[in-house]
Enzyme design. Structure first.
Site, PDB file in Angstrom:
ATOM      1  N   CYS A 116      33.098  57.794  32.147  1.00 45.80           N
ATOM      2  CA  CYS A 116      32.626  58.334  33.414  1.00 45.80           C
ATOM      3  C   CYS A 116      33.576  57.954  34.543  1.00 45.80           C
ATOM      4  O   CYS A 116      34.069  56.829  34.607  1.00 45.80           O
ATOM      5  CB  CYS A 116      31.226  57.781  33.737  1.00 45.80           C
ATOM      6  SG  CYS A 116      29.924  58.363  32.652  1.00 45.80           S
ATOM      7  N   PRO A 122      37.579  48.240  36.569  1.00 42.56           N
ATOM      8  CA  PRO A 122      38.815  47.684  36.016  1.00 42.56           C
ATOM      9  C   PRO A 122      38.575  46.823  34.781  1.00 42.56           C
ATOM     10  O   PRO A 122      37.479  46.319  34.556  1.00 42.56           O
ATOM     11  CB  PRO A 122      39.349  46.829  37.167  1.00 42.56           C
ATOM     12  CG  PRO A 122      38.127  46.419  37.927  1.00 42.56           C
ATOM     13  CD  PRO A 122      37.172  47.569  37.817  1.00 42.56           C
ATOM     14  N   GLN A 125      39.116  41.742  34.210  1.00 42.62           N
ATOM     15  CA  GLN A 125      38.339  40.572  33.813  1.00 42.62           C
ATOM     16  C   GLN A 125      38.431  40.328  32.308  1.00 42.62           C
ATOM     17  O   GLN A 125      38.417  39.185  31.854  1.00 42.62           O
ATOM     18  CB  GLN A 125      36.878  40.730  34.244  1.00 42.62           C
ATOM     19  CG  GLN A 125      36.681  40.828  35.752  1.00 42.62           C
ATOM     20  CD  GLN A 125      37.237  39.639  36.501  1.00 42.62           C
ATOM     21  OE1 GLN A 125      36.865  38.498  36.228  1.00 42.62           O
ATOM     22  NE2 GLN A 125      38.142  39.877  37.443  1.00 42.62           N
TER      23      GLN A 125
END
EC number: 2.5.1.7
Length: 421
Positions: A116, A122, A125
């Protein structure tokens, strides 16, 4: 390209079986990479995303046998450690192969994810956490390239709560040397479900379901049998639908215990809810009441339910404030809801929804998975015909939704090609 045609105004009645959770099945499928032994899964939803994940695993050499909602996997002949762009671009959950591949094989190449188009989402992490476990990670030609002889346990605190990040690090840490502590971990039921499978496979995990998960690495994992938990978002979507149309439906293969915030808000909206082991009943009479929501990580109100409850608020008797705290750019459904007659203003991460007496059918376009569901709910409540384009978004995360709704009395059909012209 398939579309959905809905003739609104029909009340919903009957029973519907809720499928297995998409957001649980995807990481659990990836967990099969952690062992050469067979992993046997049941209650796997039949979705485009699960089919894409199975194709990805198959390209890597994982053997998979599927029969309806059962999937048997065996990763004893993995010959590729790469997740290519052509598969990853349609499903950001593909990043979940990174941790298992790195942990078991010492190397992984994963294209940057798609899925989506909701904000940035991002993977930094994931990278930060794996580097803390000793991985060397570079970006090469659009791929995340990770290498490590053997991961080593460490204390990892992510800068934000990330569900897929927690899942990737959890899987990687199971085969790391020593102890790993995941701080600020996601507490979602789907994370718990993944951890329960890993424990069945021989992993040593404590604290799953809290924001601090402790993993003591082991030398190897073995096979296991596991049943995927039910999809709390699908369940919430059907309850929003009956809230919008009125009626009386019972959900089977579901669990009220993992739906607290959603059930609380639907009760506030006027839906009468009863529940017991494996079932939830929702009864709605009259117009819904406006319900303000603020999305938060679990156990708060799920961002994946924001669009559906907004659709319910569009016909509520009053004004509701909706605040999106998780993702930027997650109000793409608002413009399409307004085409149906909704009265909504947006200011940054806040939407003001003024309920109207009725919506009217129109041609609208789905922009992402949960936005698609909100348009279905609005179309069910609207007067006249609604035609929803780009429903491939819906097929990514809902198992035969139009068939389930039709069995509840909705006037809904899938149209293909030029049937709608």
């Amino acid at each position: 390209m398939d579309k959905l045609r809905i003739t609104g105004g029909a009340r919903l009645h009957g029973e519907v079986v809720i499928s297995g959770a998409k957001n649980s099945a995807l990481p659990i499928l990836c967990a099969s990479l952690l062992t050469a032994d067979p992993v046997r899964l049941s209650n796997v939803p039949q979705l485009n995303d699960t089919r894409t994940m199975l194709r990805l695993l198959g390209q890597m050499g994982v053997k998979a046998e599927s029969a309806q909602t059962s999937v048997n996997l065996q990763a004893d002949q993995v010959h590729s450690l790469e997740a290519p762009y052509e598969l990853v671009k349609t499903m950001r959950a593909s990043i979940l192969v990174l941790g298992p591949l790195l942990a078991r094989f010492g190397e992984a190449r994963v294209s940057l994810p798609g899925g989506c188009t909701i904000g940035q989402r991002p993977v930094d992490q994931h990278i930060k956490g794996l580097e803390a476990l000793g991985a060397q990670i570079t970006m090469e030609h659009g791929f995340v390239v990770a290498r490590a002889k053997r991961l080593k346990g460490a204390s990892v605190r992510t800068d934000m709560v990330t569900v897929t990040g927690t899942e990737n690090l959890l899987m990687a840490a199971t085969l790391a040397e020593g102890q790993t502590i995941l701080e600020n971990a996601a507490r979602e039921p789907e994370v718990i479900d993944l951890a329960e499978l890993l424990i069945k496979m021989g992993a040593r995990i404590q604290g799953h379901g809290t924001d601090r998960i402790v993993i003591d690495g082991v030398e190897r994992l073995h096979g296991a049998d596991h049943t995927v938990i039910s999809d709390r978002i699908e369940a919430g979507t059907f309850l929003c639908a009956v809230g919008a149309t009125g009626g009386d439906i019972t959900l089977r293969n579901t669990d009220a215990a993992i739906m607290g915030a959603t059930l609380d808000k639907l009760t506030e909206a006027g839906l009468h809810i009863e529940s017991g082991p494996g079932w939830i009943r929702g009864v709605m009479n009259g117009r819904p009441k406006p319900v303000g929501i603020r999305t938060h990580e679990y156990p708060g109100f799920a961002t994946d339910m924001q669009a559906q409850l907004m659709a319910l608020n569009t016909i509520a008797d009053g004004t509701a404030i909706v605040v999106e705290n998780i993702f930027e750019n997650r109000f793409m459904h608002v413009q399409e809801l307004c085409r149906l007659g909704a009265d909504i203003d947006i200011d940054g991460h806040t939407a003001v929804v003024r309920g109207v007496a009725r919506l009217s059918g129109a041609t609208v376009m789905a922009t992402d998975l949960r936005a698609s569901a909100s348009l279905v709910i609005a179309g069910l409540a609207a007067e006249g015909d609604t035609l929803i384009d780009r429903i491939y978004h819906l097929d990514r995360g809902y198992d035969r939704m139009e068939i389930k709704l039709r069995n509840l009395g909705a006037r809904i059909e899938r149209v293909t090609g030029k049937e709608d012209e």
